[in-house]
Structure formats: structure tokens, C-alpha cells
Design a protein around this motif. Structure first.
Motif, PDB file in Angstrom:
ATOM      1  N   GLN A 206       0.834  -1.188   0.000  1.00 27.27           N
ATOM      2  CA  GLN A 206       0.000   0.000   0.000  1.00 27.27           C
ATOM      3  C   GLN A 206       0.876   1.247   0.000  1.00 27.27           C
ATOM      4  OE1 GLN A 206      -2.809  -0.037   3.173  1.00 27.27           O
ATOM      5  NE2 GLN A 206      -4.316   1.008   1.934  1.00 27.27           N
ATOM      6  N   LEU A 207       0.599   2.152  -0.937  1.00 34.50           N
ATOM      7  CA  LEU A 207       1.363   3.390  -1.049  1.00 34.50           C
ATOM      8  C   LEU A 207       0.964   4.332   0.070  1.00 34.50           C
ATOM      9  CD1 LEU A 207       3.343   5.067  -2.690  1.00 34.50           C
ATOM     10  CD2 LEU A 207       1.444   5.885  -4.064  1.00 34.50           C
ATOM     11  N   SER A 208       1.966   4.895   0.739  1.00 34.87           N
ATOM     12  CA  SER A 208       1.713   5.850   1.802  1.00 34.87           C
ATOM     13  C   SER A 208       2.831   6.872   1.802  1.00 34.87           C
ATOM     14  CB  SER A 208       1.660   5.139   3.157  1.00 34.87           C
ATOM     15  OG  SER A 208       2.953   4.684   3.507  1.00 34.87           O
ATOM     16  N   SER A 209       2.751   7.843   2.704  1.00 31.17           N
ATOM     17  CA  SER A 209       3.814   8.838   2.782  1.00 31.17           C
ATOM     18  C   SER A 209       5.115   8.207   3.262  1.00 31.17           C
ATOM     19  CB  SER A 209       3.397   9.976   3.717  1.00 31.17           C
ATOM     20  OG  SER A 209       3.182   9.474   5.018  1.00 31.17           O
ATOM     21  N   GLU A 210       5.047   7.034   3.909  1.00 32.06           N
ATOM     22  CA  GLU A 210       6.243   6.361   4.388  1.00 32.06           C
ATOM     23  C   GLU A 210       6.895   5.516   3.316  1.00 32.06           C
ATOM     24  OE1 GLU A 210       3.293   6.044   6.360  1.00 32.06           O
ATOM     25  OE2 GLU A 210       3.936   7.829   7.408  1.00 32.06           O
ATOM     26  N   GLY A 211       6.120   5.049   2.338  1.00 31.54           N
ATOM     27  CA  GLY A 211       6.693   4.252   1.266  1.00 31.54           C
ATOM     28  C   GLY A 211       5.748   3.176   0.786  1.00 31.54           C
ATOM     29  N   ILE A 212       6.328   2.260   0.015  1.00 34.07           N
ATOM     30  CA  ILE A 212       5.574   1.137  -0.527  1.00 34.07           C
ATOM     31  C   ILE A 212       6.511  -0.066  -0.615  1.00 34.07           C
ATOM     32  CG2 ILE A 212       6.029   1.901  -2.888  1.00 34.07           C
ATOM     33  CD1 ILE A 212       3.391   0.615  -3.710  1.00 34.07           C
TER      34      ILE A 212
END
Length: 73
Positions: free
Chosen positions: A6-12
Motif C-alpha cells: 500500500q502506497l503511503s507517505s512512508e513508502g511502498i
């Protein structure tokens, strides 16, 4: 998306955002930009966000540790 991709501000997946990489390495945006432009650090850009593969950052950290060891630190 499902699972760990899942893409997030922390990464994927195996990638982390530049923001997280900054926290991990204690470096600023300018340092990352310099490393990218010199070809020392590979990256992926999605829109205006930059991501780094975790293995590349781990390799950088190991290389730094090895260099410090050779210099006697």
C-alpha cells in the motif's frame, strides 16, 4: 491495494520515502539531492515524491561503516 504494498507517505513495499530516509540516516534534503545527481544513490520518483529502495540505503550504511573502520574510527 492489499497487503504490504500500500502506497503511503512512508513508502511502498521495499521502498521508503525520502522523508523516512532522512530520519533513518540523519541527512537533509540537499544531501539526498546531491547523492542522486552524482549517481551515488538510486531512486524512484512518483509525482513529486522521491523513494529509495531499502537495500540501497542499507548498502550505503554498510559502506560508511566499512570506510570508518578502514580509517580507524
Amino acid at each position: 491495494m492489499q497487503g504490504g504494498n500500500q502506497l503511503s507517505s512512508e513508502g511502498i513495499g521495499d521502498y521508503i520515502s525520502e522523508k523516512e530516509a532522512q530520519k533513518l540516516l540523519g541527512k537533509k534534503t540537499t544531501w539526498f539531492w546531491s547523492m542522486r545527481t552524482k549517481g551515488h544513490l538510486s531512486f524512484t520518483k512518483v509525482g513529486n515524491k522521491v523513494f529509495y529502495h531499502k537495500k540501497d540505503l542499507e548498502k550505503y550504511m554498510e559502506d560508511c561503516k566499512t570506510e570508518a573502520f578502514r580509517r580507524g574510527k
